[in-house]
Enzyme design. Structure first.
Site, PDB file in Angstrom:
ATOM      1  N   TYR A   1       3.756  -5.770   6.355  1.00 55.61           N
ATOM      2  CA  TYR A   1       3.991  -4.476   6.733  1.00 55.61           C
ATOM      3  C   TYR A   1       5.310  -4.745   8.013  1.00 55.61           C
ATOM      4  O   TYR A   1       6.048  -3.706   8.253  1.00 55.61           O
ATOM      5  CB  TYR A   1       3.055  -3.894   7.480  1.00 55.61           C
ATOM      6  CG  TYR A   1       2.037  -2.814   6.520  1.00 55.61           C
ATOM      7  CD1 TYR A   1       1.319  -3.400   5.571  1.00 55.61           C
ATOM      8  CD2 TYR A   1       2.097  -1.480   7.104  1.00 55.61           C
ATOM      9  CE1 TYR A   1       0.540  -2.504   4.854  1.00 55.61           C
ATOM     10  CE2 TYR A   1       1.145  -0.547   6.019  1.00 55.61           C
ATOM     11  CZ  TYR A   1       0.569  -1.278   5.000  1.00 55.61           C
ATOM     12  OH  TYR A   1      -0.209  -0.288   4.171  1.00 55.61           O
TER      13      TYR A   1
ATOM     14  N   LYS B   1      -6.366 -14.621  -0.308  1.00 55.19           N
ATOM     15  CA  LYS B   1      -5.954 -15.038  -1.765  1.00 55.19           C
ATOM     16  C   LYS B   1      -5.299 -16.437  -1.572  1.00 55.19           C
ATOM     17  O   LYS B   1      -4.292 -16.679  -1.861  1.00 55.19           O
ATOM     18  CB  LYS B   1      -4.476 -14.143  -2.073  1.00 55.19           C
ATOM     19  CG  LYS B   1      -4.143 -14.148  -3.474  1.00 55.19           C
ATOM     20  CD  LYS B   1      -5.140 -13.667  -4.391  1.00 55.19           C
ATOM     21  CE  LYS B   1      -4.508 -14.208  -5.955  1.00 55.19           C
ATOM     22  NZ  LYS B   1      -5.790 -13.757  -6.987  1.00 55.19           N
TER      23      LYS B   1
ATOM     24  N   ASP C   1      -8.782 -10.273  -5.234  1.00 56.60           N
ATOM     25  CA  ASP C   1      -9.002  -9.618  -6.365  1.00 56.60           C
ATOM     26  C   ASP C   1     -10.684  -9.573  -6.738  1.00 56.60           C
ATOM     27  O   ASP C   1     -11.251  -8.509  -7.260  1.00 56.60           O
ATOM     28  CB  ASP C   1      -8.472 -10.201  -7.505  1.00 56.60           C
ATOM     29  CG  ASP C   1      -8.631 -11.748  -7.591  1.00 56.60           C
ATOM     30  OD1 ASP C   1      -9.154 -12.435  -6.572  1.00 56.60           O
ATOM     31  OD2 ASP C   1      -8.342 -12.548  -8.610  1.00 56.60           O
TER      32      ASP C   1
ATOM     33  N   ASP D   1      -5.471  -2.524   3.578  1.00 59.00           N
ATOM     34  CA  ASP D   1      -5.066  -1.175   3.432  1.00 59.00           C
ATOM     35  C   ASP D   1      -5.640  -0.652   1.936  1.00 59.00           C
ATOM     36  O   ASP D   1      -6.284   0.439   1.775  1.00 59.00           O
ATOM     37  CB  ASP D   1      -3.535  -0.919   3.330  1.00 59.00           C
ATOM     38  CG  ASP D   1      -3.067   0.388   2.860  1.00 59.00           C
ATOM     39  OD1 ASP D   1      -3.490   1.189   3.260  1.00 59.00           O
ATOM     40  OD2 ASP D   1      -2.156   0.327   1.976  1.00 59.00           O
TER      41      ASP D   1
ATOM     42  N   ASP E   1      -9.205   1.850   1.153  1.00 61.83           N
ATOM     43  CA  ASP E   1      -9.133   2.951   0.267  1.00 61.83           C
ATOM     44  C   ASP E   1     -10.274   2.979  -0.783  1.00 61.83           C
ATOM     45  O   ASP E   1     -10.935   3.956  -1.193  1.00 61.83           O
ATOM     46  CB  ASP E   1      -7.834   3.397  -0.377  1.00 61.83           C
ATOM     47  CG  ASP E   1      -6.872   4.535   0.221  1.00 61.83           C
ATOM     48  OD1 ASP E   1      -7.197   4.403   1.615  1.00 61.83           O
ATOM     49  OD2 ASP E   1      -5.901   4.791  -0.369  1.00 61.83           O
TER      50      ASP E   1
HETATM   51  C1  IPM Z   1      -3.389   3.845   6.262  1.00 63.37           C
HETATM   52  C2  IPM Z   1      -2.336   4.472   5.512  1.00 63.37           C
HETATM   53  C3  IPM Z   1      -0.881   3.686   6.377  1.00 63.37           C
HETATM   54  C4  IPM Z   1      -1.027   2.380   6.346  1.00 63.37           C
HETATM   55  C5  IPM Z   1       0.421   4.828   5.660  1.00 63.37           C
HETATM   56  C6  IPM Z   1       0.387   5.988   6.174  1.00 63.37           C
HETATM   57  C7  IPM Z   1       1.605   3.878   6.554  1.00 63.37           C
HETATM   58  O1  IPM Z   1      -2.274   4.295   4.346  1.00 63.37           O
HETATM   59  O2  IPM Z   1      -3.879   4.203   7.384  1.00 63.37           O
HETATM   60  O3  IPM Z   1      -4.217   3.359   5.503  1.00 63.37           O
HETATM   61  O4  IPM Z   1      -0.298   2.128   5.090  1.00 63.37           O
HETATM   62  O5  IPM Z   1      -1.249   1.708   6.782  1.00 63.37           O
HETATM   63 MG    MG Z   2      -3.906   3.221   3.452  1.00 64.94          MG
END
Ligand code: IPM
Ligand code: MG
Length: 365
Positions: free
Chosen positions: A142, A193, A225, A249, A253
């Site tokens: 990032y 990784k 993975d 990230d 999710d």
């Molecule tokens: C998160 C989101 C952010 C990230 C975006 C909105 C920049 O996906 O907080 O997980 O990638 O960190």
């Molecule tokens: Mg995210």
């Protein structure tokens, strides 16, 4: 009466709808706990771009620096998607993380017993899931340099991002991992990784070395993975996970669907402890702006409300009040209250505000 200043940054999309519910909940518990909150709103993300041309206006940053904690909604949306990378709405959040050095992102994912059937995964897989993803938040791909795009004379292009970590960056987030694991079930999975990336090799070495200071925590190393697979295959095998920014990230999710809905998951982003022992912290629901349902008043405010509970626990040392919010949310779920994202056929579907009302009412009993 102690007074705490809370910077409120609703941002975009459903951030605008769910954040006020979290504020109401804080007002309610504050009264009972004998503390006062001063809430001050500021712009961030797309709404800040529209009003000021910048995703993180200087006034917003100043407010956040002077606050005891930050309550955050979400940023981004189709309206700003075509802006250059450096000017997008998301930059507001990324810049805030970097400026405040919020390096440790805690994302708990638990399967609420009353919501097992809301998960797209089988009950036998998700039941009993209770894990914490700790994501490094200010390094890696990032922010790594060099990054950018260059054009070739033949019309082609080259684009680069860099995954870079220093020993110090790895050590400080890994330490959070061990400390959190200690307060949970004393198991830490460090995800990397290292079979391919040198940066992951360093990660693994540093975490292993630090592990010697935590003989009471069982440390294992998992390739990313494999971790992605295990999360949907045997999520109950995890307790605490620590990993770098991009892996975190993605995995967080994935972990979110274990909870039934992303609308249920809070997060805390913590920086270095200040002199008074408290952490600068930013608290936000994991779900994002959800443009498809924004403006309809139907978003689930529980992730934002649970983020307010984390704010009390981590930034203000008010664990008891935090627990009261979490218990109130639990009771509301037990009563069968459902927003659209967690409703099943036949359930009465509540809007954002109504769901907030129920939590506030439960806090009064
Ligand atoms: C998160 C989101 C952010 C990230 C975006 C909105 C920049 O996906 O907080 O997980 O990638 O960190
Ligand atoms: Mg995210």
């Amino acid at each position: 009466m102690p007074t705490y200043k809370i910077a409120v940054l609703p941002g975009d999309g459903i951030g605008q709808e769910v954040t006020p519910e979290a504020v109401r909940v804080l007002q309610r518990v504050g009264k009972r706990a004998g503390v006062a909150f001063e809430f001050e709103n500021a712009l961030i993300g797309g709404s800040a771009i529209d009003a000021t041309g910048q995703p993180l206006p200087p006034e917003t940053l100043t407010l956040c620096r002077g606050a005891d904690a930050i309550l955050f909604g979400a940023v981004g949306g189709p309206k700003w998607d075509n802006l250059p990378q450096e000017q997008r709405a998301e930059r507001g959040l990324l810049a805030l993380r970097k400026e405040l050095d919020l390096y440790a992102n805690l994302r708990p994912a638990m399967c609420f017993p009353t919501l097992v059937d809301a998960s797209p995964l089988k009950r036998s897989v998700v039941e009993g899931t209770d894990l914490m993803v700790i994501r490094e938040l200010t390094g890696g791909l990032y922010f790594g340099e060099p990054r950018g795009r260059e054009s070739f004379a033949d019309g082609g292009e080259r684009a680069v991002n860099t995954m870079v970590y220093t020993t110090r960056e790895i050590e400080r987030v890994a330490r959070v991992g061990f400390e959190v694991a200690r307060k949970r079930r004393r198991r830490l999975a460090s995800v990397d990784k290292s079979n391919v990336l040198v940066v992951s090799q360093l990660w693994r070495e540093v975490v292993t070395r630090l592990g010697k200071e935590y003989p009471d925590v069982a440390l294992e190393h998992v390739l990313v993975d494999n971790c992605a697979m295990a999360l949907v295959h045997k999520p109950t095998s995890f307790d605490t996970i620590v990993t770098e920014n991009t892996f975190g990230d993605i995995l967080s999710d994935e972990a979110a669907i274990l909870a039934g809905s992303m609308g249920m998951l809070p997060s805390a982003s913590l920086g270095p402890a200040s002199a008074n022992g408290r952490n600068v912290g930013l608290y936000e629901p994991v779900h994002g702006t959800a443009p498809d349902i924004a403006g309809k008043g139907m978003a689930n405010p529980l992730a934002a409300i649970l983020s307010a509970a984390l704010l009390l626990r981590y930034s203000l040392n008010m664990s008891e009040a935090a627990g009261r919010i979490e218990a109130a949310v639990q009771r509301v779920l037990d009563q069968g209250r459902r927003t659209a994202d967690i409703a099943r056929g036949g359930d009465k579907v509540l809007g954002t505000r109504e769901m907030g009302d129920h939590v506030v009412r439960e806090l009064e009993v």
